[in-house]
Design an enzyme around this catalytic site. Structure first.
Site, PDB file in Angstrom:
ATOM      1  N   ASN A   1      -4.020  13.267  59.329  1.00 51.46           N
ATOM      2  CA  ASN A   1      -3.131  12.007  60.441  1.00 51.46           C
ATOM      3  C   ASN A   1      -1.910  11.745  61.297  1.00 51.46           C
ATOM      4  OD1 ASN A   1      -5.785  10.884  59.124  1.00 51.46           O
ATOM      5  ND2 ASN A   1      -4.746  10.444  56.867  1.00 51.46           N
TER       6      ASN A   1
ATOM      7  N   CYS B   1     -15.343   8.410  56.860  1.00 48.76           N
ATOM      8  CA  CYS B   1     -16.305   8.181  55.353  1.00 48.76           C
ATOM      9  C   CYS B   1     -16.042   6.520  55.224  1.00 48.76           C
ATOM     10  CB  CYS B   1     -14.926   8.671  54.999  1.00 48.76           C
ATOM     11  SG  CYS B   1     -14.530  10.016  54.573  1.00 48.76           S
TER      12      CYS B   1
ATOM     13  N   VAL C   1      -6.538  -1.744  49.104  1.00 47.65           N
ATOM     14  CA  VAL C   1      -6.487  -1.477  50.112  1.00 47.65           C
ATOM     15  C   VAL C   1      -7.902  -0.329  51.488  1.00 47.65           C
ATOM     16  CG1 VAL C   1      -5.812   0.364  52.112  1.00 47.65           C
ATOM     17  CG2 VAL C   1      -4.852   0.050  49.980  1.00 47.65           C
TER      18      VAL C   1
END
Length: 422
Positions: free
Chosen positions: A23, A119, A331
């Site tokens: 990331n 995802c 989240v």
């Protein structure tokens, strides 16, 4: 298609190295588009998403290849002109493809990027990216599954922009675009993840003027041109966290090399609360799992809170706790898809909206399971390591998006784990 086969219940002992952070690597590689010339990005993990981004750069007209002389190095040559398009066929499996949007429109004044895939874990809107780029003067159109962005004046202009919600890739996209914008940009309510700090450090090495990364406000003074990049990507805190959680399983003793404590403090706090011994050692952290974990409550939050990307792995650990734990996901939506598969291994978990109650059991039992997303697949591997008997994890292409041959890292610790054709 591959599967991971685990003969569980074997104690893990030894040391495991952490790869570079996916990331962080992805936006840094995309950031190379901001400058013409030869770039070198080091400590880049060999993952499906990274390879996809490399193919995308080649499609645009760049050159991108692994440096045979240095493990983990990626060499990129960016020409004076590129084809500023990210087609659906190339980026349909990778949500992070959207990070090329900011660099393309900032440098060439136009971009056409397919709406992202990745995802399937609930709503991950890119509206904050688009609002931020619009604030810098970009004109945005959504058409036929693509984002089309143009800079009518040829160059973006600095502005003050407040994100409605913290977004990691949104912060990265707008920060990269602002690096070449005319004048000063002030970004407020920014995400604070270490990967953003690493991207900012890489951009500063290219000549960008950025301050405040890692805090709520980031200030960028735009420059006309940037120079090529040579940067070492930080260690992957989620991969490190996954190995830390493995070390906290009953009877294990694992040292995670390359792990930065400041990047995993929220996780370490919960592992210690669960009874694991976590010790700083030279170059990393050692975790000792002494008996069944104690139950703990976990609530995910943006950094520096408990990372949503470690929620599934923590749940796998707490399946064996001596008591009941509560996990609250704040989240992302729909991020309890691993629960049903953990239940196949004997876990007792009840989900109510954003909360899962995990009633610990003395042991898990191996079974065939199926990964639904990247971190869920890691949780199933951890559960399989602890379970008695054989566990088969199917659809491991999810796992390969974020972990660099995880079976080859776990086997030297004593894990009986192998990859087979499904």
């Amino acid at each position: 298609m591959d599967k991971i086969v685990i003969d569980g219940g074997v104690p893990l002992r030894g040391s495991v190295a952490t790869s570079g952070a996916k990331n962080a690597a992805l936006p840094i590689i995309a950031g190379a588009l901001l400058a013409e010339g030869d770039h070198l990005v080091r400590n880049v993990p060999d993952l499906a998403d990274v390879r996809t981004l490399g193919r995308l750069l080649v499609h645009m007209g760049c050159q991108a290849e692994r440096n045979a002389g240095e493990k983990g190095a990626l060499w990129i040559r960016v020409p004076a002109a590129v084809q500023p398009e990210a087609p659906y066929e190339l980026v349909k499996t990778m949500r992070a493809s959207v990070v090329v949007l900011g660099p393309l429109v900032a440098r060439w004044g136009k971009a056409r990027v397919s709406l992202p895939g990745g995802c399937a874990i609930g709503a991950r809107p890119i509206d904050q990216h688009l609002k931020g780029l619009s604030a810098l003067g970009a004109e945005i159109r959504l058409e036929h599954g693509y984002v089309e962005a143009t800079a009518p004046r040829g160059r973006l202009r600095g502005a003050t922009f407040t994100f409605d919600a913290q977004t990691v890739t949104g912060t990265e996209n707008v920060m990269m675009a602002a690096a070449l914008a005319e004048g000063e940009t002030l970004l407020r309510n920014c995400a604070r993840e270490p990967e953003i700090v690493d991207l900012a450090a890489a951009l500063v090495r290219m000549g960008a003027r950025i301050s405040g990364a890692g805090a709520d406000e980031i200030r960028i003074e735009g420059v006309e041109t940037l120079r090529p990049l040579d940067h070492v990507v930080i260690a992957d805190r989620i991969e490190a966290g996954t190995f830390l959680a493995a070390g906290a399983l009953p009877g294990n003793d694992v040292t995670v090399q390359g792990c930065v404590l400041e990047h995993v403090e929220a996780l370490v706090e919960k592992l210690r609360a669960a009874g694991a011994e976590v010790l700083p050692v030279d170059g990393g952290l050692r975790v000792v799992g002494d008996g069944r974990p104690r139950p703990v409550d976990v609530r995910t939050a943006p950094h520096p809170g408990f990372p949503t990307d470690m929620q599934a792995q923590m749940m796998a650990l707490l399946c064996l706790a001596d008591g009941s734990s509560k996990i609250t996901e704040t989240v992302f939506e729909n991020r309890f898809m691993h629960v049903q598969e953990l239940q196949r291994l004997g876990a007792e978990i009840a989900v109510d909206g954003k909360t899962a109650v995990v009633k610990g059991v003395p042991e898990l039992s191996g079974a065939p399971v199926m990964a639904s997303d990247l971190r869920a697949s890691a949780a199933l591997v951890l559960a399989g390591l602890a379970a008695q008997g054989t566990t088969e994890v199917h659809r491991v292409y999810h796992l390969d998006r974020g972990y660099e041959r995880i079976e080859e890292k776990l086997a030297p610790l004593g894990a009986r784990i192998r990859r087979e054709k499904a």
